[in-house]
Design a protein around this motif. Structure first.
Motif, PDB file in Angstrom:
ATOM      1  N   HIS A   1      98.411   3.816 -27.219  1.00  0.00           N
ATOM      2  CA  HIS A   1      97.507   4.172 -26.087  1.00  0.00           C
ATOM      3  C   HIS A   1      97.237   5.748 -26.476  1.00  0.00           C
ATOM      4  O   HIS A   1      96.339   6.406 -25.796  1.00  0.00           O
ATOM      5  CB  HIS A   1      98.133   4.229 -24.619  1.00  0.00           C
ATOM      6  N   GLY A   2      97.554   6.354 -27.463  1.00  0.00           N
ATOM      7  CA  GLY A   2      97.387   7.886 -27.760  1.00  0.00           C
ATOM      8  C   GLY A   2      98.180   8.618 -27.276  1.00  0.00           C
ATOM      9  O   GLY A   2      99.110   8.223 -26.445  1.00  0.00           O
ATOM     10  N   GLY A   3      97.913   9.975 -27.143  1.00  0.00           N
ATOM     11  CA  GLY A   3      99.007  11.100 -26.452  1.00  0.00           C
ATOM     12  C   GLY A   3      99.780  11.736 -27.637  1.00  0.00           C
ATOM     13  O   GLY A   3      99.723  11.898 -28.522  1.00  0.00           O
ATOM     14  N   SER A   4     101.047  12.192 -26.818  1.00  0.00           N
ATOM     15  CA  SER A   4     101.753  13.004 -27.580  1.00  0.00           C
ATOM     16  C   SER A   4     103.475  12.976 -27.416  1.00  0.00           C
ATOM     17  O   SER A   4     103.395  12.375 -26.062  1.00  0.00           O
ATOM     18  CB  SER A   4     101.463  14.405 -27.388  1.00  0.00           C
ATOM     19  N   VAL A   5     104.082  13.362 -28.245  1.00  0.00           N
ATOM     20  CA  VAL A   5     105.575  12.789 -27.817  1.00  0.00           C
ATOM     21  C   VAL A   5     106.316  14.204 -28.140  1.00  0.00           C
ATOM     22  O   VAL A   5     106.158  14.684 -29.232  1.00  0.00           O
ATOM     23  CB  VAL A   5     105.886  11.697 -28.735  1.00  0.00           C
ATOM     24  N   THR A   6     106.953  14.671 -27.079  1.00  0.00           N
ATOM     25  CA  THR A   6     107.668  15.946 -27.143  1.00  0.00           C
ATOM     26  C   THR A   6     109.394  15.338 -27.110  1.00  0.00           C
ATOM     27  O   THR A   6     109.601  14.656 -26.190  1.00  0.00           O
ATOM     28  CB  THR A   6     107.579  17.056 -26.102  1.00  0.00           C
ATOM     29  N   VAL A   7     110.107  15.998 -28.123  1.00  0.00           N
ATOM     30  CA  VAL A   7     111.576  15.393 -27.870  1.00  0.00           C
ATOM     31  C   VAL A   7     112.635  16.749 -27.820  1.00  0.00           C
ATOM     32  O   VAL A   7     112.402  17.778 -28.337  1.00  0.00           O
ATOM     33  CB  VAL A   7     112.292  14.753 -29.488  1.00  0.00           C
ATOM     34  N   LEU A   8     113.426  16.634 -26.858  1.00  0.00           N
ATOM     35  CA  LEU A   8     114.317  17.635 -26.232  1.00  0.00           C
ATOM     36  C   LEU A   8     115.584  17.256 -26.486  1.00  0.00           C
ATOM     37  O   LEU A   8     116.023  16.088 -26.185  1.00  0.00           O
ATOM     38  CB  LEU A   8     114.054  17.985 -25.013  1.00  0.00           C
ATOM     39  N   GLY A   9     116.579  18.276 -26.891  1.00  0.00           N
ATOM     40  CA  GLY A   9     117.814  18.023 -27.058  1.00  0.00           C
ATOM     41  C   GLY A   9     118.687  19.427 -26.893  1.00  0.00           C
ATOM     42  O   GLY A   9     118.120  20.636 -27.411  1.00  0.00           O
TER      43      GLY A   9
ATOM     44  N   ASP B   1     125.327  17.823 -34.126  1.00  0.00           N
ATOM     45  CA  ASP B   1     124.018  17.904 -35.127  1.00  0.00           C
ATOM     46  C   ASP B   1     122.551  17.541 -34.671  1.00  0.00           C
ATOM     47  O   ASP B   1     122.029  16.770 -35.156  1.00  0.00           O
ATOM     48  CB  ASP B   1     124.619  16.648 -36.301  1.00  0.00           C
ATOM     49  N   VAL B   2     122.310  18.246 -33.467  1.00  0.00           N
ATOM     50  CA  VAL B   2     121.188  17.882 -32.700  1.00  0.00           C
ATOM     51  C   VAL B   2     119.938  18.326 -33.532  1.00  0.00           C
ATOM     52  O   VAL B   2     119.014  17.817 -33.593  1.00  0.00           O
ATOM     53  CB  VAL B   2     121.059  18.681 -31.573  1.00  0.00           C
ATOM     54  N   ASP B   3     119.993  19.613 -34.667  1.00  0.00           N
ATOM     55  CA  ASP B   3     119.023  19.916 -35.269  1.00  0.00           C
ATOM     56  C   ASP B   3     118.448  18.492 -36.161  1.00  0.00           C
ATOM     57  O   ASP B   3     117.342  18.341 -36.386  1.00  0.00           O
ATOM     58  CB  ASP B   3     119.178  20.998 -36.255  1.00  0.00           C
ATOM     59  N   SER B   4     119.530  17.886 -36.789  1.00  0.00           N
ATOM     60  CA  SER B   4     119.235  16.826 -37.644  1.00  0.00           C
ATOM     61  C   SER B   4     118.430  15.786 -36.917  1.00  0.00           C
ATOM     62  O   SER B   4     117.421  15.200 -37.298  1.00  0.00           O
ATOM     63  CB  SER B   4     120.525  16.159 -38.458  1.00  0.00           C
ATOM     64  N   SER B   5     119.206  15.499 -35.874  1.00  0.00           N
ATOM     65  CA  SER B   5     118.182  14.525 -34.845  1.00  0.00           C
ATOM     66  C   SER B   5     116.887  14.913 -34.615  1.00  0.00           C
ATOM     67  O   SER B   5     115.817  14.080 -34.400  1.00  0.00           O
ATOM     68  CB  SER B   5     119.070  14.221 -33.691  1.00  0.00           C
ATOM     69  N   LEU B   6     116.741  16.017 -34.270  1.00  0.00           N
ATOM     70  CA  LEU B   6     115.457  16.536 -33.864  1.00  0.00           C
ATOM     71  C   LEU B   6     114.268  16.480 -35.293  1.00  0.00           C
ATOM     72  O   LEU B   6     113.302  15.898 -35.000  1.00  0.00           O
ATOM     73  CB  LEU B   6     115.449  17.894 -33.268  1.00  0.00           C
ATOM     74  N   TYR B   7     114.970  16.927 -36.321  1.00  0.00           N
ATOM     75  CA  TYR B   7     114.223  16.802 -37.608  1.00  0.00           C
ATOM     76  C   TYR B   7     113.719  15.376 -37.735  1.00  0.00           C
ATOM     77  O   TYR B   7     112.473  15.104 -38.244  1.00  0.00           O
ATOM     78  CB  TYR B   7     114.701  17.499 -38.712  1.00  0.00           C
ATOM     79  N   ALA B   8     114.895  14.576 -37.593  1.00  0.00           N
ATOM     80  CA  ALA B   8     114.562  13.149 -37.759  1.00  0.00           C
ATOM     81  C   ALA B   8     113.130  12.578 -36.881  1.00  0.00           C
ATOM     82  O   ALA B   8     112.580  11.466 -37.207  1.00  0.00           O
ATOM     83  CB  ALA B   8     115.568  12.277 -37.628  1.00  0.00           C
ATOM     84  N   ALA B   9     113.364  12.972 -35.463  1.00  0.00           N
ATOM     85  CA  ALA B   9     112.363  12.524 -34.665  1.00  0.00           C
ATOM     86  C   ALA B   9     111.209  12.911 -35.168  1.00  0.00           C
ATOM     87  O   ALA B   9     110.047  12.345 -34.926  1.00  0.00           O
ATOM     88  CB  ALA B   9     112.875  13.325 -33.193  1.00  0.00           C
ATOM     89  N   ALA B  10     110.839  14.185 -35.786  1.00  0.00           N
ATOM     90  CA  ALA B  10     109.621  14.952 -36.119  1.00  0.00           C
ATOM     91  C   ALA B  10     109.037  14.052 -37.283  1.00  0.00           C
ATOM     92  O   ALA B  10     108.094  13.695 -37.342  1.00  0.00           O
ATOM     93  CB  ALA B  10     109.913  16.239 -36.597  1.00  0.00           C
ATOM     94  N   ALA B  11     110.129  13.590 -38.077  1.00  0.00           N
ATOM     95  CA  ALA B  11     109.689  12.641 -39.365  1.00  0.00           C
ATOM     96  C   ALA B  11     109.173  11.382 -38.910  1.00  0.00           C
ATOM     97  O   ALA B  11     108.268  10.688 -39.580  1.00  0.00           O
ATOM     98  CB  ALA B  11     110.980  12.549 -40.289  1.00  0.00           C
ATOM     99  N   LYS B  12     109.562  10.984 -37.783  1.00  0.00           N
ATOM    100  CA  LYS B  12     109.258   9.510 -37.108  1.00  0.00           C
ATOM    101  C   LYS B  12     108.024   9.737 -36.685  1.00  0.00           C
ATOM    102  O   LYS B  12     107.156   8.614 -36.320  1.00  0.00           O
ATOM    103  CB  LYS B  12     110.244   9.137 -36.228  1.00  0.00           C
ATOM    104  N   GLY B  13     107.433  10.906 -36.055  1.00  0.00           N
ATOM    105  CA  GLY B  13     106.092  10.987 -35.552  1.00  0.00           C
ATOM    106  C   GLY B  13     106.230  11.935 -34.258  1.00  0.00           C
ATOM    107  O   GLY B  13     104.983  11.787 -33.534  1.00  0.00           O
ATOM    108  N   ALA B  14     107.261  12.496 -33.791  1.00  0.00           N
ATOM    109  CA  ALA B  14     107.185  13.347 -32.619  1.00  0.00           C
ATOM    110  C   ALA B  14     106.463  14.418 -32.819  1.00  0.00           C
ATOM    111  O   ALA B  14     106.236  15.121 -34.108  1.00  0.00           O
ATOM    112  CB  ALA B  14     108.655  13.864 -32.413  1.00  0.00           C
TER     113      ALA B  14
END
Length: 257
Positions: A53-61, A66-79
């Motif tokens: 449906h389009g739009g944007s995804v913002t991920v917060l932690g 090891d939250v940095d790794s999880s955030l970067y993984a989220a960006a790699a997936k498309g966040a």
């Protein structure tokens, strides 16, 4: 649609966990941390909605584990945006009733239409974060969700699971908070090479948040490691001998006459 996803770090249950010197908490200094499983599903559901449906995804932690790794993984997936909340104590994770106002403080100015959170984390003792967050934001909440579809620009069709694997569909007005149990498909795999590339291109926005007072709802009196039990008995011999021994054991337990 603007979607926000909350992710949490939890102790890895594959690794051995130790009780600290107080006897009332886990020794987190010796624990390994991973992304909470249902939060991973929440991220996957957000990405699926974005793709459809389009739009944007913002991920917060919150700054923990090891939250940095999880955030970067989220960006790699498309966040599209990744945010780390700084709260002054990266050596522990705040309980849900304390974490919820921190997330709400960051979410309000972002103005998302939808907030997705894993329905529960295995280290939550005195409440669940998505319900607490919905109360802080004053938004509708549905938990134990296994699928989300956009009905129109003002509401969503949400599939909620009840005990006994009974499924029900709700129409939820936006903005809303959903506690995700499972996405419509398994969380996508992202190669390490893409995560490393995201570390070079994506930027984690750090935001300091006010720390509310901690209200203790449940007090732990004592933690104990699981008591060792008797070891399993391995039956050896021919199939006939093993079958005879099984029958004898069942008869000893009063299960066979």
């Amino acid at each position: 649609m603007k979607i926000a996803v909350v992710i949490r770090q939890v102790p890895d249950l594959i690794e051995p966990l130790e009780v600290d010197s107080t006897g009332k908490a886990l020794d987190l200094s010796s624990a390994a941390f991973v992304l909470n499983e249902s939060d991973d599903h929440a991220l996957e559901q957000a990405l699926l909605l974005k793709e459809k449906h389009g739009g944007s995804v913002t991920v917060l932690g919150i700054d923990f584990g090891d939250v940095d790794s999880s955030l970067y993984a989220a960006a790699a997936k498309g966040a599209d945006q990744i945010i780390k909340l700084l709260w002054g104590d990266p050596n522990r994770t705040p309980p849900p009733q304390q974490a919820a106002p921190m997330y709400a403080e960051v979410l309000r100015p972002l103005g998302p239409d939808l907030v997705l959170v894993g329905v529960q984390a295995h280290d939550e003792l005195d409440g669940v974060l998505p319900a607490e967050l919905a109360v802080c934001l004053g938004w509708p909440y549905v938990g134990v969700v296994r699928g989300v579809q956009a009905a129109n620009g003002k509401s969503l069709l949400v599939c909620k699971e009840f005990p006994g694997a009974v499924m029900a569909q709700f129409e939820v007005r936006l903005p809303a908070v959903l506690g995700i149990l499972g996405a419509e498909q398994p969380p996508r795999y992202v190669p390490v090479s893409r995560i490393r590339a995201a570390m070079k291109t994506a930027s984690i926005a750090e935001q300091q948040v006010a720390v509310p007072p901690e209200a203790v709802r449940v007090e732990v009196a004592r933690l104990y490691p699981p008591a060792p039990t008797e070891r399993a008995e391995m039956l050896t011999g021919s199939p006939e001998e093993v079958a005879s021994r099984i029958a004898a054991l069942l008869e000893e337990k009063g299960l066979l006459r």
